[in-house]
Design an enzyme around this catalytic site. Sequence first.
Site, PDB file in Angstrom:
ATOM      1  N   ASP A   1     108.564  43.743  -5.554  1.00  0.00           N
ATOM      2  CA  ASP A   1     107.149  43.466  -5.256  1.00  0.00           C
ATOM      3  C   ASP A   1     106.213  44.334  -6.099  1.00  0.00           C
ATOM      4  OD1 ASP A   1     105.112  42.164  -3.755  1.00  0.00           O
ATOM      5  OD2 ASP A   1     104.904  43.923  -2.463  1.00  0.00           O
TER       6      ASP A   1
ATOM      7  N   LYS B   1     104.813  51.251   1.365  1.00  0.00           N
ATOM      8  CA  LYS B   1     103.885  50.738   2.373  1.00  0.00           C
ATOM      9  C   LYS B   1     103.866  51.699   3.553  1.00  0.00           C
ATOM     10  CE  LYS B   1     103.784  45.904   1.176  1.00  0.00           C
ATOM     11  NZ  LYS B   1     102.477  45.796   0.518  1.00  0.00           N
TER      12      LYS B   1
ATOM     13  N   ARG C   1      98.866  20.018  -0.028  1.00  0.00           N
ATOM     14  CA  ARG C   1      99.351  18.931   0.852  1.00  0.00           C
ATOM     15  C   ARG C   1      98.365  18.620   1.976  1.00  0.00           C
ATOM     16  NH1 ARG C   1     103.664  21.986  -0.099  1.00  0.00           N
ATOM     17  NH2 ARG C   1     105.171  21.052  -1.513  1.00  0.00           N
TER      18      ARG C   1
ATOM     19  N   HIS D   1     104.011  45.783 -11.284  1.00  0.00           N
ATOM     20  CA  HIS D   1     102.812  46.627 -11.365  1.00  0.00           C
ATOM     21  C   HIS D   1     103.116  48.007 -11.957  1.00  0.00           C
ATOM     22  CE1 HIS D   1     101.177  43.448  -9.089  1.00  0.00           C
ATOM     23  NE2 HIS D   1     101.369  43.911  -7.869  1.00  0.00           N
TER      24      HIS D   1
ATOM     25  N   HIS E   1      98.049  41.044 -11.268  1.00  0.00           N
ATOM     26  CA  HIS E   1      96.642  41.352 -11.037  1.00  0.00           C
ATOM     27  C   HIS E   1      96.308  42.813 -11.340  1.00  0.00           C
ATOM     28  CE1 HIS E   1      97.984  42.900  -7.157  1.00  0.00           C
ATOM     29  NE2 HIS E   1      96.801  43.465  -7.018  1.00  0.00           N
TER      30      HIS E   1
HETATM   31  C1  BG6 Z   1     100.765  42.611  -4.515  1.00  0.00           C
HETATM   32  C2  BG6 Z   1     101.921  42.857  -3.595  1.00  0.00           C
HETATM   33  O1  BG6 Z   1     101.219  42.184  -5.778  1.00  0.00           O
HETATM   34  O2  BG6 Z   1     100.041  43.813  -4.677  1.00  0.00           O
HETATM   35  C3  BG6 Z   1     101.451  43.399  -2.267  1.00  0.00           C
HETATM   36  O3  BG6 Z   1     102.630  41.636  -3.408  1.00  0.00           O
HETATM   37  C4  BG6 Z   1     100.587  44.607  -2.462  1.00  0.00           C
HETATM   38  O4  BG6 Z   1     102.553  43.712  -1.433  1.00  0.00           O
HETATM   39  C5  BG6 Z   1      99.487  44.317  -3.473  1.00  0.00           C
HETATM   40  O5  BG6 Z   1     100.016  44.947  -1.210  1.00  0.00           O
HETATM   41  C6  BG6 Z   1      98.720  45.570  -3.816  1.00  0.00           C
HETATM   42  O6  BG6 Z   1      97.638  45.215  -4.613  1.00  0.00           O
HETATM   43  P1  BG6 Z   1      96.271  46.008  -4.510  1.00  0.00           P
HETATM   44  O7  BG6 Z   1      95.411  45.386  -5.556  1.00  0.00           O
HETATM   45  O8  BG6 Z   1      95.769  45.823  -3.119  1.00  0.00           O
HETATM   46  O9  BG6 Z   1      96.621  47.412  -4.805  1.00  0.00           O
END
Ligand code: BG6
Length: 504
Positions: A258, A353, A63, A263, A201
């Site tokens: 999350d 965290k 935007r 993950h 990721h």
């Molecule tokens: C993300 C989460 O998918 O992964 C974050 O939303 C987290 O909260 C992050 O900090 C951790 O990824 P990495 O690659 O830094 O271990």
Amino acid sequence: MSAKLEVPAVVMPKRERIVAPPCAVVVFGASGDLTRRKLMPALYNLSVGTHLDDRFSMVGVARRPWGHDAFVEQMQGGVQEFSRTPFDAKLWEWWGPRLDYVSGDFNSPDTYKRLALCLADLDAKHGTSGNRLFYLAVPPDEFAAILQGLRDAGLIVAPGAATFSRVIVEKPFGSSLETAKQLNGLVAEVLDESQTFRIDHYLGKETVQNIMVFRFANSMFEPLWNRKYVDHVQITAAETVGVGTRGKFYESTGVLRDIVQNHLLEVLSLCAMEPPNTGHADDVRGEKLKVLKALRQPWSDTVPNDVVLGQYNGYRTEPDIAPQSNTPTFAAMRVFIDNWRWQGVPFYLRAGKRMAKRVTEVSFHMQPIPLQLFGSADLCEHVEPNVLTLRIQPEEGIQLEFSSKVPGHDFTVGPVVMDMKYTEAFGGEPPEAYERLLLDAMRGDATLFSRRDAVETSWAWIQPILDYVEQHPQKDFPNYEQGSWGPAAADSLIHSDRRQWRNR
Ligand code: BG6
């Protein structure tokens, strides 16, 4: 005591240089953090490694009323700040004309008309050949408008056409089983599954990919990889950071949505799956799905016993966090996989965290020896079972802990460690996860992306835990100190099985 493994000079096999096909990458949400911190630096590093074809362009859509020059400047800033390789002004000259920006509302058909014109222009100028990779770096509530806008503007071609249209969808894929199904339904109205790339990721991390290579390119570990030899498995994703500026997002997400649902379950399924028939996307993803389907379903009467949640002290005063927030920032759980290979072997998962240390790793704790042969009867207590650790990050590597004779005239036994570090074995920093994932999506390889059925199965597994948590708000939050290994109850969870967390 610690013995260091000498890494022999490795003779690397000759490798084929992988180059993306001609295409335009279109990023929705291009003014956001993800584009500046991750996506642009990843594309830049792909160009450093000459993985991008000369017939390439990147278009940002958002935007914010930027023009071409402002966008180029923003992207340059992102590369300068976040790229893993230094900024090269000469290479940036190649980038300048290949970057473009379309400012507009995602709900307005006009935005897509202008985008279509921009892409046609880039096709003509740079030979991008009508191939498009769209990246939805936006919150999920924007997906519908964007997908419909792309379809109505004729920007999505059917699979099998001479050109390709693919879409990368960022996590979170929903916030519950129901919303994940809705989201997948919405995506399926516009795209074929073969055009849909759900990004996690973690799967782009070198060390996560190496789980498969370690298991299936070596013959010596696989025979041990089962209930007969493995006592238990620990998967830890500990972060030292807090929620930072993402308080609003995190409040409605929490650690279960999350990290655990995506993950950790991805890593777990790679560690536990059967060997696939081939390395092709659907064979690998099919085996991972079987693991998710074999996860023992949590019930309301098992959750209190198998799941511990935590919130760090100070979370409630972070920006955008409710003063009475019940969002967990830590989870530890005992999980079973009800199949032939893993029956009875607990997998302990843990994520949090503001923990004592940043470490993501999987450790396989082998069965103890059946009989102590050496030393005094007392010594028996000190012979530690073998532990194989796949270190995902940082200090990426693999460690094997085993027992050895301590030099001397007796049979004293002590623990030693074989330690393979990626940086020592291969030198340099491994590519960032987003580099590999963007390159794979441009090439149409979905192996490292999550398939619809797996996403829904993982939500189906975690949903009873989410329901339980919602119905039984925690009374003891906050319950762990920043810089610790989480709440005391997480220790009790594993101690009750006469085991302990590997806190290294
Ligand atoms: C993300 C989460 O998918 O992964 C974050 O939303 C987290 O909260 C992050 O900090 C951790 O990824 P990495 O690659 O830094 O271990």
